[in-house]
Design an enzyme around this catalytic site. Structure first.
Site, short mmCIF file in Angstrom:
data_model
loop_
_atom_site.label_atom_id
_atom_site.label_comp_id
_atom_site.label_asym_id
_atom_site.label_seq_id
_atom_site.Cartn_x
_atom_site.Cartn_y
_atom_site.Cartn_z
N ASP A 79 0.79 -1.24 0.00
CA ASP A 79 0.00 0.00 0.00
C ASP A 79 0.82 1.29 0.00
O ASP A 79 0.31 2.33 0.42
CB ASP A 79 -0.94 0.03 1.22
N GLU B 79 -7.31 -3.09 -4.01
CA GLU B 79 -8.63 -2.94 -3.40
C GLU B 79 -9.24 -1.58 -3.67
O GLU B 79 -10.47 -1.45 -3.68
CB GLU B 79 -8.50 -3.18 -1.89
N GLU C 258 -7.74 5.44 -4.47
CA GLU C 258 -6.47 5.80 -3.83
C GLU C 258 -5.29 5.55 -4.76
O GLU C 258 -4.24 6.18 -4.62
CB GLU C 258 -6.32 5.05 -2.51
#
Length: 769
Positions: free
Chosen positions: A518, A593, A597
């Site tokens: 991430d 996911e 973002e």
């Protein structure tokens, strides 16, 4: 230091129009934007294009970020190489855990058999899955169309295995030449053996290729051979076999001995096609669904294979159009013959005019990206002609561009919220044990300060907020946060020290940041906040630019000349989007996911590049946003006429989590519809209306969040409620604005990265009121 209304230097015609407030300390009830003078365009790379792959920096990370050489994830079987290793790439399973999980090149996948399957092989198994082999989850009757919750492709189907008689339980798997889109995987009978099979694995490769050195080839199948027929010699030195398996699938096998002499391979059982001892040469395997014409195409390409890929590109100097190329380095006995590679749907839709004659009718199913189409070319030219060059910090819509006028009523509502939110404790809200949540808080306050200064023209209050924001940000640039960042010399990246310092060595601390999970999600928020700070106060850049650039380099280093970070860690230039999973073994490989973002990072990088005067970075951000829009609409954000994903799945409207081998309409933290849909909305920013079309948002809202839908937004609790109503602004800005302007608005409807101030400005900007 007074607030600035524009960046100190704009490197090319970005097209961004910024509201320019008075700095006299006075304010007005109504605000109308004017545009700063536009600079003369400059060029880079060529006479007509801004090169989007210029290095950000090549120096070591700043001194306050200490170095560590004890990363918890070992480099298993990786040969030494100069450039850092791409931790988030398709091939990571080759050096993680047991090294036996799959690697997806699309349309093929490969995995180390490790003695498994009917053939009990120790070679590299090859699979290609067709639509009928998928398994589907239960239908959700509450969603219009009753879509299935997930679909998954079978694992462990060893259709063809490239192995050797000498491979057994002492076999070792190593990797070398690890690059962004390619890797060399190597099987040796023992660690010290000079005999080996080398597998150049490249995304989109047309053949699976094994290069043998002094071994007895064993071509195996755990699906069982029904028939293997010798099919002649397409040209001197290339010998062809056609294998039909018990599942009815036909595979082409080409053997290309180094000495050029035919050496017969014999079918000794229904699991083994065996070659001669001491054999050196190349074996290539492919699926051909296109009959005789397909056979002819594969025959012409046999002996040629890609070993590495390169991406180059540029944006024209008015910022409207980008041209980028994917090209391949080839090897083999037939170099100079046509190279066959497979393109994904989003590639085909962006091919330039010169590519039309290279596209074939050979199509194979991929696991999660629809049909892959064979293309005969050593390089592809792709065009993005709708770059979002004019998206800035203000609300933006495709129809009207950046918002430039806000009524006195709107300004009054914005300031009613801002006067409270600007006084929140920025330090306390950002000094957290998570880089993700800390970055969200800083980004939130940055948008509040921008809104007060550049939309409401309340420069005095904005000045106060900016001072507090800079103080909160300094905690991170001086590396004094709860879990300071470190430069990991093992893999080459900036990671949280959370997993090092946690007594349990928890790999999942801060969402796995230490293990490279991430990073684009986490660091994008910091970069966005920094861009606003630097825009409002250019003097701040001198002391902080290097630190922020280091985050950019960690996630999206654009140059092989930077030896401290891998090329483009997160964004995959073949897939057209990022992958979030880092150094974690996974049976379904890499995944993502949150599309929003992902786009947030590209947007933040674009704006940071604009503020610091880095033309290449800004143009690269624009190109990435345009590619993301295209790939999201093909694979993630599913309008009713989507033909890429299975028809019984598209009613979900978003993928949820897209892996390389499955798609699951859920999240890692729960299956509530507001979670699954909302994680693809957050954060609502100027780029949102570019990525999320009105048609898509309308379909999604009607399916899930309208009053008569399965999860009415009015009944959703917590911060997800505010997110849903902010997203509504893309199609109904007045309803969205009224929700946030209501006297009964509950601050509990905002998540930690959102503000009522920005949501009011966002809705009003999209609505033009």
């Amino acid at each position: 230091m007074q607030l600035s209304s524009s960046a100190s230097h704009v490197p090319y015609n970005s097209g961004i129009d910024y509201p320019v407030p008075s700095l006299s300390g006075t304010s007005s009830a109504s605000s109308t934007a004017t545009s700063p003078p536009r600079p003369n365009p400059t060029t880079a790379g060529t006479a007509h294009l801004v090169d989007v792959f210029q290095a950000v920096d090549t120096r070591p990370p700043p001194r306050q970020i200490t170095h560590r050489s004890d990363h918890p994830a070992p480099r298993l079987g990786i040969a030494a190489q100069t450039n850092p290793i791409s931790t988030n790439r398709f091939y990571a399973n080759l050096f993680l855990g047991g090294q036996t999980q799959g690697v997806w090149t699309h349309p093929y996948s490969v995995s180390w058999s490790h003695g498994s399957g009917n053939a009990r092989s120790w070679g590299m198994s090859i699979s290609q899955i067709d639509d009928y082999q998928r398994a589907y989850g239960p239908q959700n009757q509450a969603i219009p169309g009753s879509p299935v919750q997930y679909f998954i492709n079978p694992l462990g189907i060893q259709s063809i295995i490239l192995s050797a008689t000498e491979l057994g339980d002492a076999t070792v798997l190593t990797t070398d030449k690890l690059e962004a889109s390619s890797v060399s995987a190597n099987l040796q009978p023992q660690a010290s053996s000079r005999s080996s099979i080398r597998f150049p694995l490249v995304q989109g490769m047309g053949f699976v290729t094994g290069v043998y050195t002094d071994l007895q080839p064993a071509i195996q199948s755990s699906v069982f051979f029904r028939n293997v027929a010798k099919s002649g010699s397409p040209r001197p030195g290339v010998f062809k076999y056609t294998a039909t398996l018990e599942d009815g699938k036909e595979w082409l096998i080409y053997t290309i001995p180094s000495n050029g002499q035919d050496s017969s391979f014999n079918l000794t059982s229904n699991t083994l096609l065996q070659g001669p001892r001491g054999w050196s040469g190349t074996i290539q395997v492919a699926r051909n669904p296109a009959g005789a014409p397909g056979n002819a195409i594969f025959d012409r390409s046999a002996g040629n294979y890609a070993v590495a890929a390169k991406v180059t590109g540029g944006v024209n100097t008015d910022g409207t159009t980008a041209v980028y190329q994917l090209s391949w380095t080839t090897e083999g006995s037939s170099t100079g013959k046509p190279l066959i590679m497979f393109a994904l749907p989003h590639h085909l839709s962006s091919f330039g005019p010169s590519m039309s004659s290279s596209v074939t009718n050979i199509c194979l199913t991929t696991t999660t990206k629809g049909k892959a189409t064979a293309v005969i070319a050593d390089s592809w030219t792709l065009v993005e002609s709708t770059l979002p060059k004019d998206i800035g910090f203000s609300p933006w819509s495709p129809a009207t561009g950046s918002a430039s006028h806000f009524s006195s009523t709107t300004i009054s509502a914005i300031m009613g919220a801002a006067s409270n939110e600007i006084n929140q404790d920025m330090g306390a809200q950002s000094n957290l044990n998570s880089m993700y949540y800390a970055g969200k808080a800083l980004s939130k306050f940055a948008t509040i300060v921008y809104t007060i200064n550049n939309i409401a023209n309340e420069t005095s209050l904005a000045q106060q907020g900016l001072s507090k924001l800079k103080a909160a940000f300094t905690l991170f640039t001086t590396n004094q946060q709860m879990f300071p960042l470190v430069y990991d010399t093992v893999w080459g990246g900036i990671v949280s020290s959370a997993s090092y310092r946690d007594k349990t060595n928890d790999a999942g601390a801060d969402f796995g940041n230490t293990h490279y999970n991430d990073h684009h999600f986490h660091y994008g928020y910091f970069i966005h906040a920094a861009a606003i700070i630097g825009f409002l106060d250019p003097t701040w850049l001198a002391e902080n630019k290097e630190w922020v650039n280091t985050l950019v380099r960690d996630v999206a280093n654009p140059s092989l000349n930077d030896n401290y970070f891998p090329f483009s860690r997160s964004f995959d230039w073949f897939h057209g989007h990022s992958f979030a999973k880092g150094l974690f073994e996974s049976g379904d490989s890499k995944d993502q996911e949150s599309t929003s973002e992902d786009a947030m990072f590209a947007y933040a990088m674009k704006m940071w590049g604009h503020v610091i005067g880095d033309a290449s970075m800004e143009a690269r951000g624009n190109l990435m946003l345009s590619i993301l829009k295209r790939s999201f609409q093909h694979y993630f954000l599913l309008e009713s006429d989507n033909t890429v994903q299975p028809a019984n799945f598209i009613g979900n409207k978003v993928t949820g989590i897209l892996f390389e081998n499955k798609i699951d309409h859920t999240t890692y933290f729960g299956g509530n519809f507001e979670y699954v849909q909302g994680i693809h909305m957050i954060p609502l920013m100027p780029f949102s209306a570019f990525i999320r079309s009105k048609r898509f948002v309308t379909e999604e809202w009607n399916a899930y969040f309208a009053e008569n839908a399965v999860t009415p937004a009015s009944e959703v609790a917590g911060g997800w409620k505010g997110l849903l109503y902010a997203n509504l602004a893309i199609i109904d800005p007045r309803a969205s604005f009224d929700f946030f302007a209501s006297d009964s608005f509950d601050p509990g409807w905002l998540d930690g990265g959102a503000s009522r101030t920005w949501y009011l400005a966002f809705a009003a900007g999209l609505g033009g009121f």
